[in-house]
Design an enzyme around this catalytic site. Structure first.
Site, PDB file in Angstrom:
ATOM      1  N   GLU A  97      52.092 115.074  42.684  1.00 46.84           N
ATOM      2  CA  GLU A  97      51.782 115.914  41.585  1.00 46.84           C
ATOM      3  C   GLU A  97      50.609 115.121  40.823  1.00 46.84           C
ATOM      4  OE1 GLU A  97      51.171 118.702  40.384  1.00 46.84           O
ATOM      5  OE2 GLU A  97      52.829 119.360  39.552  1.00 46.84           O
ATOM      6  N   ASP A  98      49.855 116.069  40.045  1.00 43.35           N
ATOM      7  CA  ASP A  98      48.609 115.424  39.387  1.00 43.35           C
ATOM      8  C   ASP A  98      49.164 115.194  37.852  1.00 43.35           C
ATOM      9  OD1 ASP A  98      49.074 117.993  38.425  1.00 43.35           O
ATOM     10  OD2 ASP A  98      46.927 118.654  38.964  1.00 43.35           O
ATOM     11  N   ASP A 101      53.620 117.498  32.240  1.00 40.48           N
ATOM     12  CA  ASP A 101      53.836 117.759  30.952  1.00 40.48           C
ATOM     13  C   ASP A 101      55.193 118.183  30.303  1.00 40.48           C
ATOM     14  OD1 ASP A 101      53.160 120.367  31.311  1.00 40.48           O
ATOM     15  OD2 ASP A 101      51.224 119.927  30.423  1.00 40.48           O
ATOM     16  N   LYS A 129      52.685 112.892  30.751  1.00 44.47           N
ATOM     17  CA  LYS A 129      52.721 113.261  29.328  1.00 44.47           C
ATOM     18  C   LYS A 129      54.235 113.336  28.746  1.00 44.47           C
ATOM     19  CE  LYS A 129      48.484 115.755  28.788  1.00 44.47           C
ATOM     20  NZ  LYS A 129      48.215 117.103  28.370  1.00 44.47           N
ATOM     21  N   PHE A 150      43.898 117.197  26.576  1.00 44.79           N
ATOM     22  CA  PHE A 150      43.252 118.026  27.944  1.00 44.79           C
ATOM     23  C   PHE A 150      42.279 117.157  28.663  1.00 44.79           C
ATOM     24  CE2 PHE A 150      41.433 121.023  30.557  1.00 44.79           C
ATOM     25  CZ  PHE A 150      42.523 122.143  30.846  1.00 44.79           C
ATOM     26  N   ARG A 163      36.668 119.150  38.680  1.00 46.44           N
ATOM     27  CA  ARG A 163      37.497 118.603  39.505  1.00 46.44           C
ATOM     28  C   ARG A 163      36.688 117.342  40.368  1.00 46.44           C
ATOM     29  NH1 ARG A 163      42.103 121.272  40.532  1.00 46.44           N
ATOM     30  NH2 ARG A 163      42.053 123.935  40.254  1.00 46.44           N
TER      31      ARG A 163
END
Length: 176
Positions: A97-98, A101, A129, A150, A163
């Site tokens: 996963e990137d 949160d 996070k 962000f 990206r």
């Protein structure tokens, strides 16, 4: 409004941390085959660099999962837009996963994949996070804990842009 990106994590720091994670994963699986499951689209660059550095037999697959709602609050409706191509029963799964949160999507995804009877399910995320966590999700390998900003770059986007940045930046919106 004008957009501006400031560097949070350099390209060099990203590469070094991905190498460290790959070494830890290689040692953990000790030669066993692993099927990586990339969560599209943001994790693609991370997964590619990670699997190139694994010293293990590796297969990979992709999933696209969407959580509906506005940008500040998820409605809780999670939909699988692209499922795995092959059965996973008896496989060692490594979800790549990137960013995590709230944990809502990954909590759902982990339960969904475990129901398909793999040998094991582990989770690797490049960014976490933890202060935003609403759902309990055990992360096995984390690249970086980051502040509640962000971020864009290295696969992560804003409106499908940024990206391709080779580093991680914080996106700011400035008044003209």
């Amino acid at each position: 409004m004008k957009e501006r990106v400031t560097t949070l994590i350099s390209e060099e720091a990203l590469k070094a941390r991905v190498q460290e994670i790959a070494k830890e994963i290689t040692e953990f699986y000790n030669g066993e085959e692993v099927k990586t499951v990339c969560v599209l689209k943001g994790a693609v660059m991370f997964m590619v660099d990670l699997v190139k550095s694994l010293d293990l037999p590796v297969k990979f697959d992709f999933m696209d999962v969407s959580s509906y709602g506005n940008s500040t609050e998820s409605s809780g409706n999670i939909k699988i837009l692209k499922d795995l191509d092959d059965p996973i029963e008896g496989e060692n799964l490594l979800i790549v996963e990137d960013i995590i949160d709230s944990g809502r999507t990954l909590h759902y995804l982990m339960d969904y994949l475990k129901s398909k009877k793999p040998k094991s399910v582990k989770l690797c995320t490049l960014f976490d996070k933890p202060e935003r966590r609403e759902f309990d999700v055990h992360v096995d390998w984390t690249g970086f804990d980051i502040p509640d900003e962000f971020i864009v770059g290295y696969g992560l986007d804003y409106a499908q842009r940024y990206r391709n940045l080779p580093y991680i930046g914080v996106l700011h919106f400035d008044e003209d």
